[in-house]
Design an enzyme around this catalytic site. Structure first.
Site, mmCIF file in Angstrom:
data_model
loop_
_atom_site.group_PDB
_atom_site.id
_atom_site.type_symbol
_atom_site.label_atom_id
_atom_site.label_comp_id
_atom_site.label_asym_id
_atom_site.label_seq_id
_atom_site.Cartn_x
_atom_site.Cartn_y
_atom_site.Cartn_z
ATOM 1 N N TYR A 173 1.000 -0.981 -0.172
ATOM 2 C CA TYR A 173 -0.302 -0.595 0.191
ATOM 3 C C TYR A 173 0.463 1.390 -0.200
ATOM 4 C CZ TYR A 173 -3.891 -3.410 0.829
ATOM 5 O OH TYR A 173 -4.122 -4.846 0.967
ATOM 6 N N LYS A 222 3.996 -15.303 4.635
ATOM 7 C CA LYS A 222 4.174 -16.141 3.058
ATOM 8 C C LYS A 222 6.058 -15.944 3.410
ATOM 9 C CE LYS A 222 2.556 -18.209 -0.687
ATOM 10 N NZ LYS A 222 2.078 -19.258 -0.700
ATOM 11 N N ASP A 255 -1.677 -18.715 2.975
ATOM 12 C CA ASP A 255 -2.783 -19.813 2.616
ATOM 13 C C ASP A 255 -3.155 -20.531 3.755
ATOM 14 O OD1 ASP A 255 -0.116 -19.664 2.559
ATOM 15 O OD2 ASP A 255 0.169 -21.156 0.861
ATOM 16 N N ASP A 279 -5.377 -6.794 4.973
ATOM 17 C CA ASP A 279 -6.472 -6.554 4.914
ATOM 18 C C ASP A 279 -7.693 -7.748 3.963
ATOM 19 O OD1 ASP A 279 -8.095 -5.218 3.411
ATOM 20 O OD2 ASP A 279 -7.024 -4.506 1.951
ATOM 21 N N ASP A 283 -11.294 -9.462 6.109
ATOM 22 C CA ASP A 283 -12.700 -9.596 5.820
ATOM 23 C C ASP A 283 -12.481 -11.217 5.352
ATOM 24 O OD1 ASP A 283 -12.873 -6.836 5.746
ATOM 25 O OD2 ASP A 283 -13.318 -6.749 3.224
#
Ligand code: NAD
Length: 388
Positions: A173, A222, A255, A279, A283
């Protein structure tokens, strides 16, 4: 739970307050603490739900002997319309001078042109940056009364109590981005970027929060593929070893976490992760309780005011109809009392009133599952009646 013990906040005497001062007339002045709250209603249903939360704050002020002053400022689409800037300087200055900020939502179809240079979301990213709000807290704790509204089976969701810490100031971002080449060769890039300091501070906050809960922190990355994740993992491991050896600590790849969240969400306590993964995962997790209209969040830094908001957007499809569910924003106000103002008692009272409303079978349309429902005002009145 008080993970933000290190977050200082300012208190002002009641007679220094200004704007829409609200205080309890029945308590002596010296007993009252005054807190300056900036309201950023924003777009769509923002103004409707923020004004509902303000009524709840006024009532809790009367009950608990606190005084709140409210100042309303522009952010998002409405700020673009009125000033050409999604985050006017006056808004930033007022937020910096406040004890805490309550935000509705920003955005809507009117400002959706992807090629526009100025977008409502810039207001949100900008205020987080301006206030150095580096951690987004999102509690995922389904209400017993709404378990059947979850898309997952009751036996999977029941008992879930997760507190997410999403890093807010780094990652893709805020990395450099651009395009080069043309035609089929046109290429876009976005840099993923993290520093040791950025990882340390959010891991510290999350680990401190874990200590006040089930003492278990899970870091999500990750690291098998991404260099910033390897830095994240290395830094988090060091902070945990040196500063939080008593906290149970584990690491999960993003993942895998996407699967675990819907397979065995009860196994997690506090989860800390980077901006992009957070993010998406928050959600996903927000679906566990079954309704966007029920979930609050907080963005906090090391000092200064925190920013509190519902996790849902501006719901343009129902804006202005008076039917929005105000409970997420009311619960965001409770988080604000707890984390920024340290008024735990007042926060608990609000949460108890919301729980009681649900236990009494009262629902807005988004959680009524086709059954009769209350509008925003009726839901607000139901909460106010149960606030004791
Ligand atoms: P949304 O959360 O606004 O709405 C999704 C669905 O949930 C809609 O059907 C809406 O009516 C419903 N809903 C959301 N909140 C509700 C509430 N309190 N009561 C009842 N129903 C509710 O998401 P969207 O439609 O994807 O986005 C709409 C706009 O909001 C977009 O411009 C988006 O960019 C913006 N947005 C802003 C924020 C924010 O300000 N933090 C977050 C997400 C989306």
């Amino acid at each position: 739970m008080a993970p933000m013990a290190a977050t200082p906040f300012r208190r002002r005497a009641a007679n220094l307050s200004f704007g829409n001062t609200f205080s309890s007339p029945s308590l002596p002045l010296h007993y009252l603490m005054s807190y300056k709250i900036v309201l950023l209603p924003g777009d769509g249903i923002g103004p409707e739900i923020v004004s509902a939360a303000v009524e709840v704050l006024k009532k809790i002020g009367t009950l608990c002997g606190h005084s709140f002053t409210f100042e309303t400022h522009l952010i998002g689409g409405i700020a673009i319309d009125q000033t050409g800037n999604p985050l006017p300087d006056e808004t930033v200055a007022a937020c910096k001078a406040s004890d805490a900020i309550l935000l509705g939502a920003v955005g809507g179809p009117k400002w959706d042109d992807p090629s526009a240079k100025v977008r409502p979301e810039q207001g949100l990213l900008g205020i987080r940056k301006a206030l150095s709000l580096f951690a987004n807290l999102r509690p995922i704790k389904p209400f017993e009364e709404l378990l059947d509204a979850s898309p997952l089976k009751r036996e999977i969701v029941e008992g879930t109590d997760i507190l997410f810490f999403r890093e807010l100031t780094g990652d893709v971002y805020f990395g450099e981005s651009g395009r080069y080449g043309s035609g089929k060769e046109e290429t876009a890039f976005q840099q993923m970027i993290y520093s040791v300091g950025e990882v340390e501070r959010v891991v510290r906050l999350a680990a401190a929060a874990a200590r006040t809960r089930k003492n278990h922190l899970t870091s999500v990355d990750k690291a098998n593929v991404l260099e910033p994740s390897r830095l994240w993992r290395q830094t988090a491991a060091r902070v945990m070893k040196e500063e939080f050896p008593d906290v149970k600590y584990d690491v999960v790849l993003v993942d895998a976490m996407a699967m675990f969240l819907i397979q065995r969400p009860r196994d997690f306590d506090v989860i800390v992760t980077a901006n992009l993964f957070g993010d998406i995962l928050t959600d996903e997790a927000s679906m566990l309780p079954g309704s966007l209209g029920m979930l609050p969040s907080a963005s906090i830094g090391d000092g200064g005011p925190g920013l509190y908001e519902p996790i849902h957007g501006s719901a343009p499809d129902i804006a202005g109809k008076g039917v929005a569910n105000p409970l997420a924003t009311i619960l965001a106000a409770a988080m604000m009392l707890r984390h920024s103002l340290k008024l735990e008692d007042a926060a608990l009272k609000i949460e108890a009133a919301v729980r009681q409303v649900l236990a009494d079978g009262l629902r807005t349309a988004d959680i009524a599952r086709g059954k009769p429902s209350l509008n925003t005002k009726q839901m607000l009145d139901a909460v106010l009646e149960r606030l004791k």
